[in-house]
Design a protein around this motif. Sequence first.
Motif, PDB file in Angstrom:
ATOM      1  N   GLU A   8       0.850  -1.189   0.000  1.00  0.00           N
ATOM      2  CA  GLU A   8       0.000   0.000   0.000  1.00  0.00           C
ATOM      3  C   GLU A   8       0.888   1.243   0.000  1.00  0.00           C
ATOM      4  OE1 GLU A   8      -2.432   2.758   0.007  1.00  0.00           O
ATOM      5  OE2 GLU A   8      -3.588   0.907   0.337  1.00  0.00           O
ATOM      6  N   MET A  13      -2.303   4.037   5.868  1.00  0.00           N
ATOM      7  CA  MET A  13      -3.090   2.839   5.556  1.00  0.00           C
ATOM      8  C   MET A  13      -2.330   1.592   5.998  1.00  0.00           C
ATOM      9  SD  MET A  13      -6.009   2.023   4.254  1.00  0.00           S
ATOM     10  CE  MET A  13      -6.864   0.613   3.542  1.00  0.00           C
ATOM     11  N   ASP A  55      -3.108  -2.866  -2.487  1.00  0.00           N
ATOM     12  CA  ASP A  55      -3.928  -1.817  -3.071  1.00  0.00           C
ATOM     13  C   ASP A  55      -3.853  -1.949  -4.594  1.00  0.00           C
ATOM     14  OD1 ASP A  55      -5.515   0.363  -3.364  1.00  0.00           O
ATOM     15  OD2 ASP A  55      -4.026   1.834  -2.714  1.00  0.00           O
ATOM     16  N   ASN A  57      -4.410   0.859  -6.853  1.00  0.00           N
ATOM     17  CA  ASN A  57      -3.756   2.055  -7.387  1.00  0.00           C
ATOM     18  C   ASN A  57      -2.516   2.393  -6.576  1.00  0.00           C
ATOM     19  OD1 ASN A  57      -5.492   2.557  -9.538  1.00  0.00           O
ATOM     20  ND2 ASN A  57      -6.951   3.650  -8.239  1.00  0.00           N
ATOM     21  N   MET A  58      -1.347   2.164  -7.181  1.00  0.00           N
ATOM     22  CA  MET A  58      -0.069   2.493  -6.550  1.00  0.00           C
ATOM     23  C   MET A  58       0.882   3.010  -7.619  1.00  0.00           C
ATOM     24  SD  MET A  58       0.567  -0.721  -3.928  1.00  0.00           S
ATOM     25  CE  MET A  58       0.346  -1.974  -5.225  1.00  0.00           C
ATOM     26  N   ASP A  62       1.298  -1.040 -10.046  1.00  0.00           N
ATOM     27  CA  ASP A  62       0.038  -1.171  -9.307  1.00  0.00           C
ATOM     28  C   ASP A  62      -0.243  -2.628  -8.951  1.00  0.00           C
ATOM     29  OD1 ASP A  62      -1.156  -2.479 -11.500  1.00  0.00           O
ATOM     30  OD2 ASP A  62      -1.941  -0.613 -12.323  1.00  0.00           O
ATOM     31  N   ILE A  82      -7.264  -4.492  -2.109  1.00  0.00           N
ATOM     32  CA  ILE A  82      -7.893  -3.372  -1.414  1.00  0.00           C
ATOM     33  C   ILE A  82      -8.308  -2.349  -2.466  1.00  0.00           C
ATOM     34  CG2 ILE A  82      -7.567  -1.551   0.303  1.00  0.00           C
ATOM     35  CD1 ILE A  82      -5.267  -3.263   1.449  1.00  0.00           C
ATOM     36  N   THR A  83      -9.561  -1.960  -2.460  1.00  0.00           N
ATOM     37  CA  THR A  83     -10.045  -1.070  -3.505  1.00  0.00           C
ATOM     38  C   THR A  83     -11.127  -0.134  -2.974  1.00  0.00           C
ATOM     39  OG1 THR A  83     -11.009  -1.012  -5.738  1.00  0.00           O
ATOM     40  CG2 THR A  83     -11.805  -2.711  -4.257  1.00  0.00           C
ATOM     41  N   TYR A 102     -11.493  -9.415  -1.844  1.00  0.00           N
ATOM     42  CA  TYR A 102     -11.228  -7.982  -1.903  1.00  0.00           C
ATOM     43  C   TYR A 102     -11.814  -7.313  -0.670  1.00  0.00           C
ATOM     44  CZ  TYR A 102     -16.123  -7.109  -3.034  1.00  0.00           C
ATOM     45  OH  TYR A 102     -17.489  -7.041  -2.976  1.00  0.00           O
ATOM     46  N   LYS A 105     -12.446   0.126   0.732  1.00  0.00           N
ATOM     47  CA  LYS A 105     -12.091   1.229   1.623  1.00  0.00           C
ATOM     48  C   LYS A 105     -13.337   2.046   1.941  1.00  0.00           C
ATOM     49  CE  LYS A 105      -7.466   1.861  -0.370  1.00  0.00           C
ATOM     50  NZ  LYS A 105      -6.581   2.822  -1.066  1.00  0.00           N
TER      51      LYS A 105
END
Length: 249
Positions: A8, A13, A55, A57-58, A62, A82-83, A102, A105
């Motif tokens: 993440e 987080m 996560d 989006n990284m 990603d 994680i979304t 999944y 958040k």
Amino acid sequence: MFRVLVVEDEFWMCEGLKKMVRHLDINFIVTDVAHNGKEALEKMEEQTFDLLFADINMPIMDGLQMMDEMENLKYNVPVIIITGFDEFEYARKALRYGAVDYLLKPIKNDELREVLEHWELEHKKQYSLSNNEPKSLEFNNSGADLIQSILQLVETNYMKDLSLSILADQAGYNASYLSRLFKVETGKGFVQYLRDIRMKHACYLLINSKLTIEHISQKVGFLDEKHFRRTFKKDLGMTPGEYRKIYGK
């Protein structure tokens, strides 16, 4: 104790997940964190993990790219994605990549507990069940594969009295967990999906057979003809008779 790697990019987080897992007081511990997929791959090369939280989006790499590279490198570590609510399509892709579950958040304690306890249960089953033991549904670690098995079962058994709770029991899954997976993979709840399949076959019979509407309603799984007529008109915007008149051969 199962070793968990959190992947993440947000520092708080990572810290929050570590504390949440610790306070749940179950057989999991966050032993390390990574802030992008590339860093996670490097840590997997050096350490052993039983489970990953990742996560989507990284920066740099990603979650989906990381899972793709994990497959290439033969890193067989289960991944829980994680979304956010606005990234549902990514969650669906992640399941198809082989993610086992999944989390949305903001992550809630009870949902985190449910996901981890379910994974632990399935993990134990893999070691306790014989490969020759018959199963009502074929599935593996991928949530997407399980849902595809259910879709195939619905397509061939739509006329029967089906419920997600019964299917979950047959597959050895928690019903609420399976309901969440089904919604992500199909974009619909199970009841709505089953109804759509029944309406599809009803339309086919109305056009391509001379069966009475009562008989058709029974063949597609409705016990009550009036209920079938109401549902058909609600979904198709016309009665079964009107549909047959317009589209029938």
